[in-house]
Design a protein around this motif. Structure first.
Motif, mmCIF file in Angstrom:
data_model
loop_
_atom_site.group_PDB
_atom_site.id
_atom_site.type_symbol
_atom_site.label_atom_id
_atom_site.label_comp_id
_atom_site.label_asym_id
_atom_site.label_seq_id
_atom_site.Cartn_x
_atom_site.Cartn_y
_atom_site.Cartn_z
ATOM 1 N N THR A 1 -0.737 -14.486 -0.576
ATOM 2 C CA THR A 1 -1.892 -13.657 -0.212
ATOM 3 C C THR A 1 -2.308 -13.917 1.232
ATOM 4 O OG1 THR A 1 -2.648 -13.744 -2.511
ATOM 5 C CG2 THR A 1 -4.254 -13.056 -0.855
ATOM 6 N N ALA A 2 -2.382 -15.181 1.619
ATOM 7 C CA ALA A 2 -2.755 -15.523 2.992
ATOM 8 C C ALA A 2 -1.733 -15.005 3.984
ATOM 9 C CB ALA A 2 -2.907 -17.033 3.125
ATOM 10 N N ILE A 3 -0.468 -15.089 3.639
ATOM 11 C CA ILE A 3 0.595 -14.585 4.520
ATOM 12 C C ILE A 3 0.467 -13.078 4.695
ATOM 13 C CG2 ILE A 3 3.086 -14.193 4.657
ATOM 14 C CD1 ILE A 3 3.400 -16.990 3.345
ATOM 15 N N TYR A 4 0.172 -12.368 3.616
ATOM 16 C CA TYR A 4 0.011 -10.923 3.722
ATOM 17 C C TYR A 4 -1.194 -10.561 4.588
ATOM 18 C CZ TYR A 4 3.565 -10.072 0.098
ATOM 19 O OH TYR A 4 4.737 -9.994 -0.604
ATOM 20 N N LEU A 5 -2.271 -11.323 4.463
ATOM 21 C CA LEU A 5 -3.422 -11.090 5.340
ATOM 22 C C LEU A 5 -3.050 -11.327 6.797
ATOM 23 C CD1 LEU A 5 -6.233 -12.809 3.242
ATOM 24 C CD2 LEU A 5 -6.039 -10.353 3.732
ATOM 25 N N LEU A 6 -2.269 -12.376 7.044
ATOM 26 C CA LEU A 6 -1.791 -12.642 8.403
ATOM 27 C C LEU A 6 -0.970 -11.465 8.920
ATOM 28 C CD1 LEU A 6 -1.131 -14.481 10.853
ATOM 29 C CD2 LEU A 6 0.717 -15.471 9.468
ATOM 30 N N GLY A 7 -0.087 -10.945 8.074
ATOM 31 C CA GLY A 7 0.735 -9.806 8.477
ATOM 32 C C GLY A 7 -0.088 -8.575 8.815
ATOM 33 N N LEU A 8 -1.136 -8.325 8.041
ATOM 34 C CA LEU A 8 -1.985 -7.163 8.306
ATOM 35 C C LEU A 8 -2.830 -7.372 9.557
ATOM 36 C CD1 LEU A 8 -3.008 -6.415 4.623
ATOM 37 C CD2 LEU A 8 -1.571 -4.983 6.090
ATOM 38 N N GLU A 9 -3.271 -8.611 9.794
ATOM 39 C CA GLU A 9 -4.011 -8.895 11.028
ATOM 40 C C GLU A 9 -3.125 -8.688 12.249
ATOM 41 O OE1 GLU A 9 -7.394 -10.292 13.282
ATOM 42 O OE2 GLU A 9 -7.167 -9.551 11.239
ATOM 43 N N LEU A 10 -1.877 -9.125 12.151
ATOM 44 C CA LEU A 10 -0.931 -8.909 13.256
ATOM 45 C C LEU A 10 -0.663 -7.411 13.460
ATOM 46 C CD1 LEU A 10 1.759 -11.713 12.865
ATOM 47 C CD2 LEU A 10 0.672 -11.033 15.014
ATOM 48 N N ALA A 11 -0.528 -6.692 12.356
ATOM 49 C CA ALA A 11 -0.284 -5.245 12.459
ATOM 50 C C ALA A 11 -1.452 -4.551 13.122
ATOM 51 C CB ALA A 11 -0.023 -4.668 11.076
ATOM 52 N N ALA B 1 -5.596 3.593 8.251
ATOM 53 C CA ALA B 1 -5.428 4.128 6.903
ATOM 54 C C ALA B 1 -4.311 3.397 6.161
ATOM 55 C CB ALA B 1 -5.136 5.621 6.960
ATOM 56 N N GLU B 2 -3.238 3.083 6.866
ATOM 57 C CA GLU B 2 -2.125 2.351 6.244
ATOM 58 C C GLU B 2 -2.558 0.933 5.855
ATOM 59 O OE1 GLU B 2 1.787 4.392 8.375
ATOM 60 O OE2 GLU B 2 0.584 2.924 9.496
ATOM 61 N N ARG B 3 -3.301 0.284 6.734
ATOM 62 C CA ARG B 3 -3.784 -1.074 6.408
ATOM 63 C C ARG B 3 -4.734 -1.031 5.216
ATOM 64 N NH1 ARG B 3 -4.594 -1.110 12.003
ATOM 65 N NH2 ARG B 3 -6.870 -1.189 11.755
ATOM 66 N N GLN B 4 -5.596 -0.027 5.211
ATOM 67 C CA GLN B 4 -6.547 0.087 4.113
ATOM 68 C C GLN B 4 -5.822 0.285 2.785
ATOM 69 O OE1 GLN B 4 -9.387 3.316 4.425
ATOM 70 N NE2 GLN B 4 -10.803 2.312 3.026
ATOM 71 N N ALA B 5 -4.796 1.113 2.784
ATOM 72 C CA ALA B 5 -4.045 1.365 1.548
ATOM 73 C C ALA B 5 -3.385 0.087 1.045
ATOM 74 C CB ALA B 5 -3.000 2.448 1.792
ATOM 75 N N LEU B 6 -2.828 -0.702 1.953
ATOM 76 C CA LEU B 6 -2.193 -1.959 1.558
ATOM 77 C C LEU B 6 -3.224 -2.958 1.034
ATOM 78 C CD1 LEU B 6 0.341 -2.255 4.521
ATOM 79 C CD2 LEU B 6 0.943 -1.961 2.099
ATOM 80 N N GLY C 1 -12.893 -2.041 4.511
ATOM 81 C CA GLY C 1 -11.552 -1.498 4.343
ATOM 82 C C GLY C 1 -10.505 -2.039 5.287
ATOM 83 N N ASP C 2 -10.840 -3.053 6.073
ATOM 84 C CA ASP C 2 -9.851 -3.605 6.995
ATOM 85 C C ASP C 2 -9.897 -5.123 6.949
ATOM 86 O OD1 ASP C 2 -7.780 -3.584 8.783
ATOM 87 O OD2 ASP C 2 -8.832 -2.433 10.324
ATOM 88 N N VAL C 3 -8.797 -5.725 7.364
ATOM 89 C CA VAL C 3 -8.713 -7.171 7.377
ATOM 90 C C VAL C 3 -9.616 -7.729 8.477
ATOM 91 C CG1 VAL C 3 -6.696 -7.209 8.904
ATOM 92 C CG2 VAL C 3 -7.091 -9.121 7.371
#
Length: 612
Positions: free
Chosen positions: A409-419, A428-433, A278-280
């Motif tokens: 898609t790769a950019i969004y993964l980068l954004g979630l890793e940074l978050a 929970a917010e990362r998992q939902a995204l 559930g997480d990046v």
């Protein structure tokens, strides 16, 4: 741009060389040629302006002997027009040496003046022939193709990949590169050189990327790599992760159509292995993101539009300031770069020259560099501190489609890793995204089911001379991409605008009957923004425009004002672009097809722009 192939091995050079050129046709070209050393040790060359079929016809009409050593080339004209004489290979040493070249030799005028003063003659307008004549002169002086190469590359300025053969040294091909791609294919009793692994992947999937300022010599049973000074160089072999069938049409009418249908797979494969419990999870980025306080995306064309979407997502999720810059402008404006700056390059091929030079500039000034790339072993990832590979598979059509959605898609993964690293989103917010992102491929399949309706619309609009695209927030980069695809493929005037900018000038372009695509945001995501876009639609409809809205299923507010609605499934605001761009890709494809145009190889364009 130009495609290059070299081969040493069995008595089948023409088969391998022409097959390799076919597989790199997507790079864009306007002439083609081959040079082969026959079994008796005589060099033969043939070249023609036009598509590869023109060369093949010439070889059928006037065959040349086959052999075990040869080089081949598809040229995208830079110095001199697309003529038979300017096509490669170019000859030196009274026709005993042949050379092909990708790139631009910036000091060719000075070198040509020097050679003319010595009595040498030239048959073309190209910078490449200067290198061939110079190499021939050095061969006569040194008696070794490798040593002649060392002497020549030290005098060349600019970007180049060079391959050469000499009839006095059958059984070897010598190559060199600076700021331009070159890859070795490792076979059994045969070896290959090419600008792209696609050229030899049907023969071997074992490859080695040649580094900057290196010379390679291939023989049937050996490969030697050194730097320009002659010192042995370390190489990093890798396995190509796709086979030749992946780069075939597979029954589709065009590569572009095949690749649009692969949009869902490109997203799914880019996510594969990067979401865990559930997480990046991206260990390839370990250490690169620590302490990042500013991000630049550097890219060109479609990749720059992916970067624009990254601005919205990463600033929202990770609370880091983000800018997107055209790679060709980045280093000329002297940007402020610090050790906390992360420069993220985006390139499908990993060989885009403007982007490569931007990465080198950033590293020289102490910034960190990350490459988002679709091509293993290419130059930009090797020049970067880290690489985040998309897994779109080979993209052959010049106009990018599946690589674009994989980049987002790769950019969004980068954004979630940074978050995650910065603690700006909860687990929970990362998992939902991530759940929403993982649902995108299935929703893309639903959009692809509307292809027939989009095709009908495009064929109805075959005589259209101009189209406008509007979007707000994340819809704006989608509008830019829709306009770019139409320009690339249908050769008509198309512009993308922020919808809010309409009243500040672009509304003057609205005239009765002009088609306007509007990317409508979901009312569930931002009701206020949705209302504003509906107002924009009313403004242009009142002036006679034909409105084609891309809106989520069930958005009844659009229906009274749009002439056509292309529905997309419900998705979160940041994931709508991945769905909204698909109908625009299909529309550009179908409009170009209705006009009888080549959707895979549009005029004047190259897949990989390897010159500045």
């Amino acid at each position: 741009m130009c495609g290059i192939v070299g081969y040493v091995g069995r008595e089948r050079s023409l088969e391998v060389l022409l097959g390799g050129l076919k597989r790199v046709e997507y790079r864009g070209y306007d002439s083609a040629g081959v040079a082969v050393i026959d079994p008796s040790g005589v060099l033969h060359a043939a070249k023609r302006a036009g598509k590869l079929g023109v060369l093949e016809d010439a070889l059928r009409a006037h065959p040349i002997p086959d052999g075990a050593t040869g080089i081949a080339h598809t040229r995208w004209a830079t110095h001199g027009g697309p003529t038979d004489g300017n096509a490669h290979p170019h000859l030196g040493d009274d026709g005993r040496l042949a050379l092909v070249h990708n790139g631009i030799i910036e000091n060719f005028t000075e070198l040509k003046t020097e050679l003319l003063a010595e009595g040498f003659e030239f048959a073309s307008e190209t910078d490449t022939e200067v290198a061939a004549v110079l190499l021939g002169r050095e061969y006569r002086r040194l008696g070794s193709l490798v040593e002649a190469f060392r002497a020549v590359v030290g005098r060349l300025e600019g970007a180049f990949t060079l391959l050469a053969v000499h009839q006095d040294e059958p059984g070897i091909v010598v190559g060199a590169r600076r700021n331009s791609p070159l890859v070795i294919g490792l076979g059994e009793g045969e070896n290959f050189l090419a600008s792209d692994v696609a050229a030899f992947v049907e023969h071997t999937r074992k490859a080695v990327a040649i580094g900057q300022d290196q010379i390679v010599v291939i023989a049937p049973d050996s490969v030697t790599v050194t730097d320009f000074a002659g010192n042995p160089a370390e190489v990093e072999p890798f396995d190509v992760t796709w086979d030749a069938a992946a780069a075939d049409k597979g029954g589709w009418s065009s590569f572009m159509l095949k690749e649009i249908t692969e949009d869902p797979t490109a997203v799914a494969d880019t996510l594969l292995g990067r979401v865990h419990e559930g997480d990046v999870r991206m260990p390839e980025l370990d250490g690169v993101l620590d302490g990042v306080d500013r991000i630049f995306f550097v890219a060109a064309g479609t990749a720059a539009h992916a970067g624009r979407l990254g601005v919205y997502a990463i600033e929202k999720w990770a609370r880091v300031p983000v800018d997107v810059e055209f790679a060709h402008e980045f280093r000329y404006r002297d940007p402020i770069l610090t050790p906390g700056t992360l420069v993220v390059s985006i390139s499908q091929s990993g060989e885009t020259m403007d982007t490569l030079m931007a990465v080198k500039y950033a590293r020289e000034r102490g910034a960190r560099t990350l490459s988002i790339c679709n091509t293993q072993g290419s130059s930009i990832p090797r020049e970067s501190d880290a690489a985040l590979y998309t897994h779109a598979g080979p993209e052959v059509a010049v106009a990018s489609t599946k690589a674009f959605v994989a980049q987002i898609t790769a950019i969004y993964l980068l954004g979630l890793e940074l978050a995650k690293l910065r603690g700006t989103l909860t687990a929970a917010e990362r998992q939902a995204l991530l759940v929403e992102l993982q649902a995108v491929p299935g929703k893309m399949l639903q959009v692809l089911e509307t292809h027939e309706r989009i095709a009908e619309l495009a064929h109805w609009m075959a005589d259209t001379r101009a189209v406008l695209f509007l979007g707000r927030h994340v819809g704006y980069p989608v509008a830019l991409e829709g306009a770019l695809k139409l320009k690339e493929l249908a050769y008509i005037h198309a512009e993308g605008f922020p919808a809010g900018e309409l009243k500040h000038g672009p509304i003057a372009l609205i005239e009765p009957g002009i088609p306007v695509f509007v990317v409508v945001p979901s009312p569930r995501g931002d009701a206020e923004l949705h209302k504003k876009v509906i107002s924009n639609i009313q403004e242009i409809r009142a002036r006679g425009a034909r409105v084609i809205a891309i809106a989520e299923l069930g958005d009844v507010a659009v229906l009274p004002f749009a002439d056509e609605v292309l529905p997309i499934p419900l998705a979160g605001p940041f994931f709508e672009p991945l769905l909204a761009v698909v109908p625009l890709q299909i529309f550009a494809l179908e409009l170009a097809s209705a006009k009888g145009l080549d959707v895979d190889q549009p005029r004047n364009l190259a897949k990989s722009v390897t010159v500045e």
